[in-house]
Motif scaffolding. Structure first.
Motif, PDB file in Angstrom:
ATOM      1  N   ASN A  69       0.943  -1.265  -0.208  1.00  0.00           N
ATOM      2  CA  ASN A  69       0.052  -0.063  -0.268  1.00  0.00           C
ATOM      3  C   ASN A  69       0.753   1.182   0.040  1.00  0.00           C
ATOM      4  O   ASN A  69       0.477   2.238  -0.630  1.00  0.00           O
ATOM      5  CB  ASN A  69      -1.077   0.003   1.311  1.00  0.00           C
ATOM      6  N   TYR A  70       1.987   1.231   0.628  1.00  0.00           N
ATOM      7  CA  TYR A  70       2.689   2.608   1.043  1.00  0.00           C
ATOM      8  C   TYR A  70       3.999   2.231   0.514  1.00  0.00           C
ATOM      9  O   TYR A  70       4.671   3.431   0.483  1.00  0.00           O
ATOM     10  CB  TYR A  70       2.647   2.732   2.637  1.00  0.00           C
ATOM     11  N   LEU A  75       7.496   7.969  -4.655  1.00  0.00           N
ATOM     12  CA  LEU A  75       7.461   8.143  -6.103  1.00  0.00           C
ATOM     13  C   LEU A  75       5.843   8.890  -6.064  1.00  0.00           C
ATOM     14  O   LEU A  75       5.971  10.034  -6.852  1.00  0.00           O
ATOM     15  CB  LEU A  75       7.548   6.874  -6.900  1.00  0.00           C
ATOM     16  N   ALA A  76       4.857   8.570  -5.266  1.00  0.00           N
ATOM     17  CA  ALA A  76       3.682   9.119  -5.351  1.00  0.00           C
ATOM     18  C   ALA A  76       3.947  10.706  -4.985  1.00  0.00           C
ATOM     19  O   ALA A  76       3.538  11.784  -5.548  1.00  0.00           O
ATOM     20  CB  ALA A  76       2.696   8.588  -4.495  1.00  0.00           C
ATOM     21  N   LYS A 121      -6.023   4.384  -9.097  1.00  0.00           N
ATOM     22  CA  LYS A 121      -5.801   3.004  -9.332  1.00  0.00           C
ATOM     23  C   LYS A 121      -4.630   2.388  -8.287  1.00  0.00           C
ATOM     24  O   LYS A 121      -4.691   1.296  -7.573  1.00  0.00           O
ATOM     25  CB  LYS A 121      -5.051   2.696 -10.644  1.00  0.00           C
ATOM     26  N   HIS A 122      -3.693   3.420  -7.647  1.00  0.00           N
ATOM     27  CA  HIS A 122      -2.942   3.106  -6.703  1.00  0.00           C
ATOM     28  C   HIS A 122      -3.082   3.617  -5.311  1.00  0.00           C
ATOM     29  O   HIS A 122      -2.335   3.640  -4.425  1.00  0.00           O
ATOM     30  CB  HIS A 122      -1.290   3.621  -7.073  1.00  0.00           C
ATOM     31  N   GLY A 123      -4.366   4.094  -5.216  1.00  0.00           N
ATOM     32  CA  GLY A 123      -5.034   4.358  -3.743  1.00  0.00           C
ATOM     33  C   GLY A 123      -4.678   5.813  -3.466  1.00  0.00           C
ATOM     34  O   GLY A 123      -5.062   6.155  -2.477  1.00  0.00           O
ATOM     35  N   LEU A 166      -2.803   8.747   0.545  1.00  0.00           N
ATOM     36  CA  LEU A 166      -2.609   7.545  -0.016  1.00  0.00           C
ATOM     37  C   LEU A 166      -3.184   6.541   0.837  1.00  0.00           C
ATOM     38  O   LEU A 166      -2.819   6.430   2.019  1.00  0.00           O
ATOM     39  CB  LEU A 166      -1.099   7.413  -0.087  1.00  0.00           C
ATOM     40  N   HIS A 167      -4.246   5.906   0.344  1.00  0.00           N
ATOM     41  CA  HIS A 167      -5.245   4.956   0.918  1.00  0.00           C
ATOM     42  C   HIS A 167      -5.684   5.664   2.218  1.00  0.00           C
ATOM     43  O   HIS A 167      -6.128   6.633   1.991  1.00  0.00           O
ATOM     44  CB  HIS A 167      -4.380   3.765   1.614  1.00  0.00           C
TER      45      HIS A 167
END
Length: 184
Positions: A69-70, A75-76, A121-123, A166-167
């Motif tokens: 998840n993290y 990068l994010a 897509k990546h939360g 992020l999530h």
């Protein structure tokens, strides 16, 4: 006076055998008790090792889920300025520039939509407060305070940059200006 018993010596032999047999039983009982204590110790150690193994499994599962998840959070976070710059470029385009460079701006808009799609897509979720919303310190970062007539203290008066989750973790708070107008 009592008469001597016949075969009295046999009774003495039986008593002696009983004493020896009792000593053997006592030794066997003692040895058996030691074996039971040792068994209980091994059982306790086994149960602790089993519990440790289960805890290690749970910990590794949790670590694996967090990594999934993290793990890409760096990068994010590095991609957020790209999003900000593309958004500013689209907001800065005038109607005249849109008519002249329509296909170019359309390509930027498509790229922006694709970037948001990948984020989702990546939360990653956008935190997009609006002017007039209440300031939430869990999701917003106050960049400045200013008294603005017609607002209450704690109202958002300007959005400088959108935030991201992020999530269930805050990746970047939304950067906002907040009203400091005293209650009248």
């Amino acid at each position: 006076m009592a008469e001597p018993k016949e075969n009295e010596f046999l009774d003495d032999i039986d008593d002696a055998d009983a004493d020896v047999f009792a000593e053997e039983i006592d030794e066997e009982e003692l040895e058996l008790e030691q074996v039971r204590v040792e068994r209980d110790q091994y059982k306790d150690r086994f149960m602790r090792a089993l519990a440790d193994a289960e805890n290690a499994r749970k910990r590794s599962d949790k670590d694996r889920r967090e990594a999934e998840n993290y793990g890409g959070s760096k990068l994010a976070r590095d991609m957020l300025p790209v999003y900000d710059n593309m958004k500013r470029a689209l907001e800065a385009a005038t109607e005249e520039q849109r008519s002249i460079s329509g296909p170019l701006l359309e390509g930027i808009e498509l790229t922006m939509r694709e970037l948001l799609s990948v984020f989702k897509k990546h939360g990653m979720e956008v935190i997009a407060p609006q002017v007039g919303d209440r300031f939430d310190p869990q999701h917003h970062q106050a960049m400045f305070e200013a008294p603005v007539p017609g607002t209450k203290a704690g109202d958002i008066i300007q959005v400088a940059a959108e935030g991201f989750m992020l999530h269930d973790r805050l990746l970047r708070p939304a950067q906002v200006g907040v009203s400091s107008m005293p209650a009248s």
